[in-house]
Design a protein around this motif. Structure first.
Motif, PDB file in Angstrom:
ATOM      1  N   GLY A 196       0.809  -1.107  -0.050  1.00 13.32           N
ATOM      2  CA  GLY A 196      -0.020   0.082   0.140  1.00 13.32           C
ATOM      3  C   GLY A 196       0.611   1.277  -0.076  1.00 13.32           C
ATOM      4  N   GLU A 197       0.123   2.185  -0.299  1.00 14.89           N
ATOM      5  CA  GLU A 197       1.036   3.596  -0.462  1.00 14.89           C
ATOM      6  C   GLU A 197       0.186   4.617   0.184  1.00 14.89           C
ATOM      7  OE1 GLU A 197       1.190   4.057  -4.499  1.00 14.89           O
ATOM      8  OE2 GLU A 197       2.497   2.203  -4.904  1.00 14.89           O
ATOM      9  N   GLY A 198      -0.393   4.281   1.484  1.00 18.10           N
ATOM     10  CA  GLY A 198      -1.306   5.154   2.023  1.00 18.10           C
ATOM     11  C   GLY A 198      -2.616   5.408   1.811  1.00 18.10           C
ATOM     12  N   ASN A 199      -3.460   6.205   2.568  1.00 17.22           N
ATOM     13  CA  ASN A 199      -4.910   6.367   2.588  1.00 17.22           C
ATOM     14  C   ASN A 199      -5.608   4.925   2.976  1.00 17.22           C
ATOM     15  OD1 ASN A 199      -7.378   7.452   2.216  1.00 17.22           O
ATOM     16  ND2 ASN A 199      -7.543   6.980  -0.093  1.00 17.22           N
ATOM     17  N   TYR A 200      -4.991   4.474   4.284  1.00 16.42           N
ATOM     18  CA  TYR A 200      -5.599   3.056   4.586  1.00 16.42           C
ATOM     19  C   TYR A 200      -6.901   3.507   5.246  1.00 16.42           C
ATOM     20  CZ  TYR A 200      -0.885   1.495   3.957  1.00 16.42           C
ATOM     21  OH  TYR A 200       0.461   1.100   3.365  1.00 16.42           O
ATOM     22  N   GLN A 201      -7.909   2.512   5.088  1.00 17.47           N
ATOM     23  CA  GLN A 201      -9.040   2.258   5.880  1.00 17.47           C
ATOM     24  C   GLN A 201      -9.286   0.988   6.087  1.00 17.47           C
ATOM     25  OE1 GLN A 201     -12.199   4.501   3.726  1.00 17.47           O
ATOM     26  NE2 GLN A 201     -10.692   5.500   2.389  1.00 17.47           N
ATOM     27  N   ILE A 202      -9.691   0.673   7.311  1.00 15.14           N
ATOM     28  CA  ILE A 202     -10.009  -0.785   8.027  1.00 15.14           C
ATOM     29  C   ILE A 202     -11.348  -0.252   8.500  1.00 15.14           C
ATOM     30  CG2 ILE A 202      -9.625  -2.526   9.297  1.00 15.14           C
ATOM     31  CD1 ILE A 202      -6.639  -1.784   9.134  1.00 15.14           C
ATOM     32  N   THR A 203     -12.516  -1.087   7.870  1.00 17.02           N
ATOM     33  CA  THR A 203     -13.936  -0.876   8.551  1.00 17.02           C
ATOM     34  C   THR A 203     -14.581  -2.121   8.566  1.00 17.02           C
ATOM     35  OG1 THR A 203     -14.751  -0.573   6.203  1.00 17.02           O
ATOM     36  CG2 THR A 203     -14.013   1.627   7.419  1.00 17.02           C
ATOM     37  N   ALA A 204     -15.437  -2.094   9.396  1.00 11.85           N
ATOM     38  CA  ALA A 204     -16.446  -3.454   9.726  1.00 11.85           C
ATOM     39  C   ALA A 204     -18.087  -2.904   9.909  1.00 11.85           C
ATOM     40  CB  ALA A 204     -16.052  -4.108  10.762  1.00 11.85           C
ATOM     41  N   ALA A 205     -18.659  -3.700   9.156  1.00 14.68           N
ATOM     42  CA  ALA A 205     -20.230  -3.240   9.095  1.00 14.68           C
ATOM     43  C   ALA A 205     -21.123  -4.617   8.864  1.00 14.68           C
ATOM     44  CB  ALA A 205     -20.532  -2.378   8.021  1.00 14.68           C
ATOM     45  N   ILE A 206     -22.195  -4.398   9.546  1.00 12.15           N
ATOM     46  CA  ILE A 206     -23.080  -5.577   9.520  1.00 12.15           C
ATOM     47  C   ILE A 206     -24.288  -5.131   8.449  1.00 12.15           C
ATOM     48  CG2 ILE A 206     -24.960  -6.904  10.581  1.00 12.15           C
ATOM     49  CD1 ILE A 206     -23.313  -6.477  13.157  1.00 12.15           C
ATOM     50  N   GLU A 207     -24.158  -6.163   7.499  1.00 14.35           N
ATOM     51  CA  GLU A 207     -25.282  -5.822   6.236  1.00 14.35           C
ATOM     52  C   GLU A 207     -26.051  -7.060   6.114  1.00 14.35           C
ATOM     53  OE1 GLU A 207     -23.000  -4.437   3.028  1.00 14.35           O
ATOM     54  OE2 GLU A 207     -22.200  -2.715   4.088  1.00 14.35           O
ATOM     55  N   GLU A 208     -27.336  -7.175   6.296  1.00 11.98           N
ATOM     56  CA  GLU A 208     -28.384  -8.323   5.844  1.00 11.98           C
ATOM     57  C   GLU A 208     -27.768  -9.443   6.312  1.00 11.98           C
ATOM     58  OE1 GLU A 208     -28.728  -7.986   1.767  1.00 11.98           O
ATOM     59  OE2 GLU A 208     -29.732  -6.230   1.459  1.00 11.98           O
ATOM     60  N   ALA A 209     -27.687  -9.610   7.690  1.00  9.67           N
ATOM     61  CA  ALA A 209     -27.167 -10.490   8.446  1.00  9.67           C
ATOM     62  C   ALA A 209     -25.887 -11.299   8.076  1.00  9.67           C
ATOM     63  CB  ALA A 209     -28.112 -11.981   8.252  1.00  9.67           C
ATOM     64  N   GLN A 210     -24.994 -10.414   7.445  1.00 12.15           N
ATOM     65  CA  GLN A 210     -23.542 -10.635   7.294  1.00 12.15           C
ATOM     66  C   GLN A 210     -22.602  -9.616   7.938  1.00 12.15           C
ATOM     67  OE1 GLN A 210     -23.480 -12.603   2.944  1.00 12.15           O
ATOM     68  NE2 GLN A 210     -23.806 -10.775   2.919  1.00 12.15           N
ATOM     69  N   THR A 211     -21.422  -9.978   8.271  1.00 12.73           N
ATOM     70  CA  THR A 211     -20.488  -9.065   8.471  1.00 12.73           C
ATOM     71  C   THR A 211     -19.611  -8.733   7.399  1.00 12.73           C
ATOM     72  OG1 THR A 211     -18.834  -8.257  10.364  1.00 12.73           O
ATOM     73  CG2 THR A 211     -19.004 -10.790   9.894  1.00 12.73           C
ATOM     74  N   VAL A 212     -19.293  -7.327   6.900  1.00 11.86           N
ATOM     75  CA  VAL A 212     -18.418  -7.053   6.001  1.00 11.86           C
ATOM     76  C   VAL A 212     -17.329  -6.354   6.582  1.00 11.86           C
ATOM     77  CG1 VAL A 212     -18.404  -5.877   3.684  1.00 11.86           C
ATOM     78  CG2 VAL A 212     -20.532  -7.133   4.545  1.00 11.86           C
ATOM     79  N   ILE A 213     -15.932  -7.026   6.238  1.00 13.37           N
ATOM     80  CA  ILE A 213     -14.716  -6.483   6.727  1.00 13.37           C
ATOM     81  C   ILE A 213     -14.332  -5.996   5.501  1.00 13.37           C
ATOM     82  CG2 ILE A 213     -12.859  -6.646   7.848  1.00 13.37           C
ATOM     83  CD1 ILE A 213     -15.075  -7.427   9.617  1.00 13.37           C
ATOM     84  N   THR A 214     -13.839  -4.503   5.500  1.00 12.43           N
ATOM     85  CA  THR A 214     -13.329  -3.959   4.046  1.00 12.43           C
ATOM     86  C   THR A 214     -11.848  -3.245   4.612  1.00 12.43           C
ATOM     87  OG1 THR A 214     -15.351  -3.613   3.355  1.00 12.43           O
ATOM     88  CG2 THR A 214     -13.579  -2.500   2.029  1.00 12.43           C
ATOM     89  N   ILE A 215     -10.871  -3.694   3.810  1.00 10.35           N
ATOM     90  CA  ILE A 215      -9.209  -3.047   3.969  1.00 10.35           C
ATOM     91  C   ILE A 215      -8.942  -2.541   2.864  1.00 10.35           C
ATOM     92  CG2 ILE A 215      -6.987  -3.288   4.814  1.00 10.35           C
ATOM     93  CD1 ILE A 215      -7.959  -5.803   6.377  1.00 10.35           C
ATOM     94  N   LYS A 216      -8.773  -1.206   2.874  1.00  9.92           N
ATOM     95  CA  LYS A 216      -8.413  -0.196   1.701  1.00  9.92           C
ATOM     96  C   LYS A 216      -7.186   0.165   1.599  1.00  9.92           C
ATOM     97  CE  LYS A 216     -13.309   0.775   0.300  1.00  9.92           C
ATOM     98  NZ  LYS A 216     -14.152   1.909   0.046  1.00  9.92           N
ATOM     99  N   ASN A 217      -6.597   0.606   0.765  1.00 11.76           N
ATOM    100  CA  ASN A 217      -5.157   1.307   0.725  1.00 11.76           C
ATOM    101  C   ASN A 217      -5.075   1.797  -0.828  1.00 11.76           C
ATOM    102  OD1 ASN A 217      -4.072  -1.530   0.479  1.00 11.76           O
ATOM    103  ND2 ASN A 217      -3.027  -0.535  -0.906  1.00 11.76           N
ATOM    104  N   ALA A 218      -4.498   2.964  -0.953  1.00  9.98           N
ATOM    105  CA  ALA A 218      -4.091   3.435  -2.163  1.00  9.98           C
ATOM    106  C   ALA A 218      -2.934   2.611  -2.953  1.00  9.98           C
ATOM    107  CB  ALA A 218      -3.371   4.957  -1.986  1.00  9.98           C
ATOM    108  N   SER A 219      -2.989   2.297  -4.132  1.00 12.03           N
ATOM    109  CA  SER A 219      -1.840   1.448  -4.872  1.00 12.03           C
ATOM    110  C   SER A 219      -1.708   1.894  -6.200  1.00 12.03           C
ATOM    111  CB  SER A 219      -2.345  -0.192  -4.653  1.00 12.03           C
ATOM    112  OG  SER A 219      -1.296  -0.693  -5.408  1.00 12.03           O
ATOM    113  N   SER A 220      -0.542   1.965  -6.591  1.00 11.91           N
ATOM    114  CA  SER A 220      -0.121   2.176  -8.139  1.00 11.91           C
ATOM    115  C   SER A 220       0.618   0.952  -8.646  1.00 11.91           C
ATOM    116  CB  SER A 220       0.775   3.448  -8.156  1.00 11.91           C
ATOM    117  OG  SER A 220       1.962   3.097  -7.538  1.00 11.91           O
ATOM    118  N   SER A 221       0.851  -0.017  -7.862  1.00 15.73           N
ATOM    119  CA  SER A 221       1.571  -1.134  -8.317  1.00 15.73           C
ATOM    120  C   SER A 221       0.744  -2.224  -8.720  1.00 15.73           C
ATOM    121  CB  SER A 221       2.633  -1.758  -7.330  1.00 15.73           C
ATOM    122  OG  SER A 221       1.541  -2.152  -6.297  1.00 15.73           O
TER     123      SER A 221
END
Length: 303
Positions: free
Chosen positions: A212-237
């Motif tokens: 990764g190259e920054g802009n990191y985001q780590i989120t968790a949310a419950i959507e329609e009887a599911q748990t959704v874990i999302t890990i994001k980051n900027a990337s040029s590679s």
């Protein structure tokens, strides 16, 4: 003329009956093929010895089946040999690596010059990196051989995620990129192995830190009887054509291998997620790379 009409009628009737018979044979062949697809047995296509054309078709299909099965067996033998080789290699190298690491620790306790300390530190980091790679190879081989047994139970996935993120927080600070984190306090209970979940999130977060190259985001949310874990980051590679292959074993976008990764971290995560009944997907949009892990939430929240 009457005789000719009768002969033509008889010929027409014969051809019609033959066509009907051939259709029945083709349908029978199709049913046998569907049976083999569903059960993958070692049987062959069987037809009555009354129609040479259908017999030739069945023979060609049987020849293709034999070739296909032979290739499958060869691939299975190659995979088994590969797993055994990786397992043996990991075992054989762990002892000398542990010994070398012991000598490094002894050297660090000596009265060394600044330059010598730097060399010893670099050597220690290289040994640790090799040990990490071997551990991943060994773990992947165990998963592929179905030797890694999971201890699934009701588990708060939010708690596991928080612990993993906390363990890597110092690494994010070293990169001077403190991530944006949103993990709800209420538990999200899934049926999973806590250790396997820890490995999944560790691999995904480590992948983000390395590539990764920054802009990191780590989120968790419950959507329609599911748990959704999302890990994001900027990337040029990472490019769009890389996305379908990111969970393949040994695949890496770092073709120069300067980042010393095996390309197994995401492959291990994907296999563990799948074994616990979850889903993991990767995406790239406007230079932001994201990995999303989804698990169904169980109704019984007792843990």
């Amino acid at each position: 003329m009457m005789v000719l009409c009768i002969l033509l009628a008889m010929l027409s009737l014969f051809l019609s009956l033959k066509l009907i018979y051939q259709r029945k044979l083709v349908q029978k062949v199709k049913k046998q093929i569907d049976f083999l697809i569903d059960r993958d047995t070692q049987t062959e296509i069987m037809v009555e010895k009354t129609d040479g054309t259908i017999q030739d078709l069945a023979a060609s299909i049987n020849h293709l089946l034999k070739k296909y099965r032979s290739m499958g067996q060869e691939i299975e033998r190659s995979d088994t040999l590969f797993r055994d080789t990786i397992t043996s290699l990991s075992h054989d190298l762990r002892t000398p690596l542990a010994t070398a690491n012991g000598y490094i620790q002894l050297l660090q306790e000596q009265d060394l010059t600044g330059e010598q300390k730097e060399y010893v530190t670099i050597a220690g980091e290289r040994i640790s990196a090799v040990k990490l790679l071997l551990d991943q190879l060994f773990e992947f081989a165990r998963i592929e051989a179905d030797e890694l047994k999971l201890n699934c139970r009701n588990t708060d996935i939010h708690s596991v995620l928080r612990d993993v993120v906390a363990s890597y927080y110092g690494d994010f600070e070293q990169k001077k990129c403190v991530p944006y984190i949103v993990i709800p306090n209420p538990p999200a209970i899934i049926w999973g192995d806590p250790n396997a979940l820890t490995r999944i999130f560790s691999n995904v977060v480590y992948n983000a830190l390395v590539h990764g190259e920054g802009n990191y985001q780590i989120t968790a949310a419950i959507e329609e009887a599911q748990t959704v874990i999302t890990i994001k980051n900027a990337s040029s590679s990472i490019q769009q054509e890389d996305i379908p292959h990111l969970f393949d074993r040994f695949y890496t976008t770092d073709q120069s291998r300067t980042k010393k990764t095996t390309g197994l971290g995401l492959a291990i995560a994907q296999r563990l997620v799948t074994r616990m009944g979850g889903q993991i997907v990767a995406s790239l949009q406007n230079g932001i790379f994201a990995i999303q892990v989804v698990f169904p939430i169980v109704n019984d929240v007792r843990i």
